[in-house]
Design an enzyme around this catalytic site. Structure first.
Site, mmCIF file in Angstrom:
data_model
loop_
_atom_site.group_PDB
_atom_site.id
_atom_site.type_symbol
_atom_site.label_atom_id
_atom_site.label_comp_id
_atom_site.label_asym_id
_atom_site.label_seq_id
_atom_site.Cartn_x
_atom_site.Cartn_y
_atom_site.Cartn_z
ATOM 1 N NE ARG A 147 -2.634 0.920 3.597
ATOM 2 C CZ ARG A 147 -3.554 0.735 4.549
ATOM 3 N NH1 ARG A 147 -4.835 0.690 4.221
ATOM 4 N NH2 ARG A 147 -3.193 0.581 5.797
ATOM 5 N NE ARG A 162 -1.681 4.058 7.137
ATOM 6 C CZ ARG A 162 -2.906 3.619 7.456
ATOM 7 N NH1 ARG A 162 -3.917 3.824 6.628
ATOM 8 N NH2 ARG A 162 -3.143 2.992 8.582
HETATM 9 P P1 AMP Z 1 -6.588 2.922 10.524
HETATM 10 O O1 AMP Z 1 -6.423 4.033 9.577
HETATM 11 O O2 AMP Z 1 -8.014 2.619 10.866
HETATM 12 O O3 AMP Z 1 -5.828 1.682 10.083
HETATM 13 O O4 AMP Z 1 -5.921 3.380 11.918
HETATM 14 C C1 AMP Z 1 -4.549 3.709 11.974
HETATM 15 C C2 AMP Z 1 -4.111 3.774 13.410
HETATM 16 O O5 AMP Z 1 -4.846 4.787 14.115
HETATM 17 C C3 AMP Z 1 -4.313 2.519 14.243
HETATM 18 O O6 AMP Z 1 -3.287 1.552 14.056
HETATM 19 C C4 AMP Z 1 -4.295 3.100 15.658
HETATM 20 O O7 AMP Z 1 -2.978 3.443 16.049
HETATM 21 C C5 AMP Z 1 -5.059 4.411 15.459
HETATM 22 N N1 AMP Z 1 -6.509 4.194 15.652
HETATM 23 C C6 AMP Z 1 -7.480 4.280 14.710
HETATM 24 N N2 AMP Z 1 -8.682 4.018 15.240
HETATM 25 C C7 AMP Z 1 -8.473 3.744 16.544
HETATM 26 C C8 AMP Z 1 -9.325 3.380 17.629
HETATM 27 N N3 AMP Z 1 -10.648 3.225 17.477
HETATM 28 N N4 AMP Z 1 -8.746 3.184 18.855
HETATM 29 C C9 AMP Z 1 -7.429 3.351 19.029
HETATM 30 N N5 AMP Z 1 -6.560 3.668 18.056
HETATM 31 C C10 AMP Z 1 -7.075 3.866 16.809
#
Ligand code: AMP
Length: 211
Positions: free
Chosen positions: A126, A159
């Protein structure tokens, strides 16, 4: 009505939420996107979230739950797709409470199911545009000019949390913290398993049927 989209990292939650936003007019609320915007903007929230995110760990519930509560208030009319929240049972319980407070019911909890070997392939390849967030894949769908976004000319890069060690941590965190949500929502009779394999169009059609 609020629907949830959850699943392991790389399952396609962001892609599908974007399609739901464009095609069904849903409001897309992604905690990951909110944290990334806060980091980009150099805010206090971003500074707090960055080290957890870079390591692939969850941002503490105290920060995340408050953020979602703030964003949900006022969004009582439209269809909202929560992407990446809740990510553990205590966040799910907090969400139940928030929904009572704002008088909105929970629709479907869509679990996007993708096997681990495919997740690893998707995450390692990605690439994301730092400018507009467009998503590419190094092998399957690279930008026309290497590292330059087709849409806005921004820099396309990996990322930090898509690097190998962070991915391993994110998958472990998913198994231990997020995967129990399947049982949680099964008991509430709102769980819908959707096969996340195939093109984004194919997966979208499956989700659309659920709604
Ligand atoms: P994502 O874009 O959904 O893959 O989220 C990227 C990162 O953001 C995750 O690996 C966490 O570090 C943080 N994150 C996103 N959503 C949450 C959540 N609901 N609770 C805690 N950390 C979150």
């Amino acid at each position: 009505m609020i629907h949830l989209l959850f699943g392991p990292p790389g399952a396609g939650k962001g892609t599908q939420s974007d399609l739901l936003k464009v095609r069904l007019g849903a409001v897309h609320l992604s905690t990951g996107d909110l944290f990334r915007a806060a980091i980009k903007g150099g805010t206090a929230l971003g500074k707090e979230a960055k080290s957890y995110m870079d390591a692939g760990k969850l941002v503490p519930d105290s920060v995340t739950i408050g953020l979602v509560r703030e964003k949900l208030q006022g969004n009582t009319v439209q269809m909202v797709i929560l992407d990446g929240f809740p990510r553990n049972v205590s966040q799910a319980e907090a969400l139940d409470q928030m929904l009572i407070e704002i008088g909105v019911s929970l629709g479907k909890a869509v679990f996007l199911d993708v096997p681990k070997n495919v997740l690893l392939e998707r995450l390692s390849g990605r690439r994301v545009c730092a400018g507009c967030g467009a998503v590419y894949h190094a092998k399957a769908s690279p930008p026309k000019v290497p590292n330059v976004c087709d849409k806005c000319g921004g820099k396309v890069d990996q990322r930090i949390d898509d690097r190998e060690e962070a991915v391993a941590t994110r998958l472990e965190v998913y198994e231990s913290s997020t995967s129990p949500l399947r049982d949680f929502y099964l008991k509430r009779e709102v769980l819908e398993r959707v096969d996340g394999l195939g093109t984004s169009e194919e997966v979208f059609r499956r989700i659309e049927k659920v709604f």
